[in-house]
Design an enzyme around this catalytic site. Structure first.
Site, PDB file in Angstrom:
ATOM      1  N   THR A  12       0.827  -1.207   0.000  1.00  0.00           N
ATOM      2  CA  THR A  12       0.000   0.000   0.000  1.00  0.00           C
ATOM      3  C   THR A  12       0.865   1.262   0.000  1.00  0.00           C
ATOM      4  O   THR A  12       0.472   2.292  -0.555  1.00  0.00           O
ATOM      5  CB  THR A  12      -0.931  -0.017   1.238  1.00  0.00           C
ATOM      6  OG1 THR A  12      -1.769  -1.171   1.125  1.00  0.00           O
ATOM      7  CG2 THR A  12      -1.808   1.203   1.321  1.00  0.00           C
ATOM      8  N   THR A  89       1.636  -4.687   4.009  1.00  0.00           N
ATOM      9  CA  THR A  89       1.476  -5.066   5.415  1.00  0.00           C
ATOM     10  C   THR A  89       0.915  -6.479   5.597  1.00  0.00           C
ATOM     11  O   THR A  89       1.091  -7.081   6.644  1.00  0.00           O
ATOM     12  CB  THR A  89       0.560  -4.063   6.152  1.00  0.00           C
ATOM     13  OG1 THR A  89      -0.693  -4.005   5.471  1.00  0.00           O
ATOM     14  CG2 THR A  89       1.187  -2.686   6.207  1.00  0.00           C
ATOM     15  N   ASP A  90       0.248  -7.003   4.547  1.00  0.00           N
ATOM     16  CA  ASP A  90      -0.376  -8.324   4.691  1.00  0.00           C
ATOM     17  C   ASP A  90       0.632  -9.437   4.981  1.00  0.00           C
ATOM     18  O   ASP A  90       0.325 -10.396   5.695  1.00  0.00           O
ATOM     19  CB  ASP A  90      -1.170  -8.693   3.421  1.00  0.00           C
ATOM     20  CG  ASP A  90      -2.425  -7.843   3.265  1.00  0.00           C
ATOM     21  OD1 ASP A  90      -2.746  -7.088   4.199  1.00  0.00           O
ATOM     22  OD2 ASP A  90      -3.074  -7.940   2.204  1.00  0.00           O
TER      23      ASP A  90
HETATM   24  N1  ASP Z   1      -3.019  -5.488   0.891  1.00  0.00           N
HETATM   25  C1  ASP Z   1      -1.920  -4.589   1.049  1.00  0.00           C
HETATM   26  C2  ASP Z   1      -0.613  -5.309   0.851  1.00  0.00           C
HETATM   27  O1  ASP Z   1      -0.206  -6.077   1.720  1.00  0.00           O
HETATM   28  C3  ASP Z   1      -1.952  -3.984   2.375  1.00  0.00           C
HETATM   29  C4  ASP Z   1      -0.806  -3.107   2.677  1.00  0.00           C
HETATM   30  O2  ASP Z   1       0.197  -3.023   2.010  1.00  0.00           O
HETATM   31  O3  ASP Z   1      -0.925  -2.459   3.681  1.00  0.00           O
HETATM   32  O4  ASP Z   1       0.036  -5.067  -0.131  1.00  0.00           O
END
Ligand code: ASP
Length: 324
Positions: A12, A89-90
């Site tokens: 993200t 973050t995933d």
């Molecule tokens: N879905 C996203 C990912 O992991 C969430 C994020 O980056 O915060 O790329």
């Protein structure tokens, strides 16, 4: 000023909201992102390395291994004082723990991400990047293993987990609390990470399954996994480490094929122990030869098992690496 290398991997942090679909997609390259965060340039000599633009769910153990090898080379360069990795973050905790287990260095490595895209008014990318630079600039950050910093909280890669799907306050160390924090430019550490560990290997074996136990579970998934030719299985058991009796039969089926099985809990915090003795409980699993971990969650235990399998196929050695 210190020389800090920022390794961009995506997430993200590098996304924006698409006009047509109104959904976030990878978009920005490292250079565009740095231009959006001018403060970063005032705090350190920044250089960049673009590893990729992967959403978290597109990261694989093989990519993590490649990233880890690259980071190993970077930290060996005298002119690099610290490394920041931007990540989705995933899967952030998985990559951070992977690098933590495979790269031995005193230099700070800080993994960051963002919960909001730069299209949103509350984009948390800039704060997280600036905080990470401050961590790299701080002498107390040396020799702490890989750190994760979002929302001003500094956590150890080996302890942290993503706890909330959307909240900016999502990365937490549920067992032991954070290591410290960054506030108004000040970096404060309150404690050391509980465990610092390196497993030296250039290879991994990603043929490891992760199976979650549920009420009324039978042998199905365990048998499917064993019959697929899996090389290792991590099981998220109930509570302190117990499973329903039919699931126990499934686990026995795997163990009898000499496939290593590591037991963690599906509880968000706490360790696994053999303190119950009814059918399917910890005592039975321990006796069967199942390996107990202390405070790792399922996804982290799987990372460790893939790395261990890259180093050894010996069950006893594997047991020592998890329980020793
Ligand atoms: N879905 C996203 C990912 O992991 C969430 C994020 O980056 O915060 O790329």
């Amino acid at each position: 000023m210190k020389n800090i290398l920022i390794v961009f991997t995506g997430g993200t942090f590098s996304m924006r909201i698409d006009e047509t679909t109104k959904a976030a997609i990878p978009f920005y390259h490292a250079k565009d992102l740095l231009e959006k965060i001018p403060e970063a340039q005032n705090l350190a000599n920044i250089s960049i390395y673009e590893f990729g633009n992967y959403p978290g769910p597109h990261m694989t153990p093989e990519l993590m291994l490649d990233l880890s090898k690259k980071i190993k080379n970077f930290v060996d360069q005298e002119k690099v004082d610290g490394i920041i990795v931007t990540h989705g973050t995933d899967t952030l905790e998985e990559t951070a723990y992977f690098v933590d287990l495979t790269v031995k260095t005193e230099k700070p490595i800080v993994v960051i991400g963002a919960m909001k895209t730069s299209s949103e008014p509350d984009w948390d990318g800039p704060r997280n990047l600036v905080d990470a630079i401050r961590i790299c600039n701080n002498e107390n950050s040396k020799g702490l293993g890989v750190l994760v910093c979002l929302n001003g909280e500094i956590n150890a890669a080996s302890e942290v987990t993503k706890t909330h799907t959307e909240d900016i306050e999502t990365f937490m160390s549920l067992d032991f609390g954070s290591l410290g924090f960054v506030e108004k430019g000040k970096v404060v550490f309150n404690r050391l990470p509980r465990k610092l560990e390196t497993i030296e290997t250039d290879e991994i074996d990603s043929n490891v399954d992760l199976i979650k136990v549920y009420a009324g579970m039978n042998e199905k998934f365990f048998k499917l996994s064993a019959n697929s030719g899996v090389h290792g299985v991590v099981i998220e058991a109930m509570g302190v480490g117990n499973v329903p009796p039919p699931a126990f039969e499934g686990i026995k089926y795997i163990v009898e094929k000499n496939i290593p099985v590591v037991l963690v809990s599906r509880c968000p915090a706490g360790e696994t122990l053999d303190i119950y003795g009814y059918p399917g409980a910890g005592k039975w699993l321990k006796q069967l030869g199942v390996i107990f971990t202390d405070y790792l969650n399922g996804q982290k235990a799987r990372i460790k098992m893939m790395i261990c399998l890259g180093k050894t196929k010996d069950l006893k050695e594997m047991k020592k690496m998890f329980e020793g």
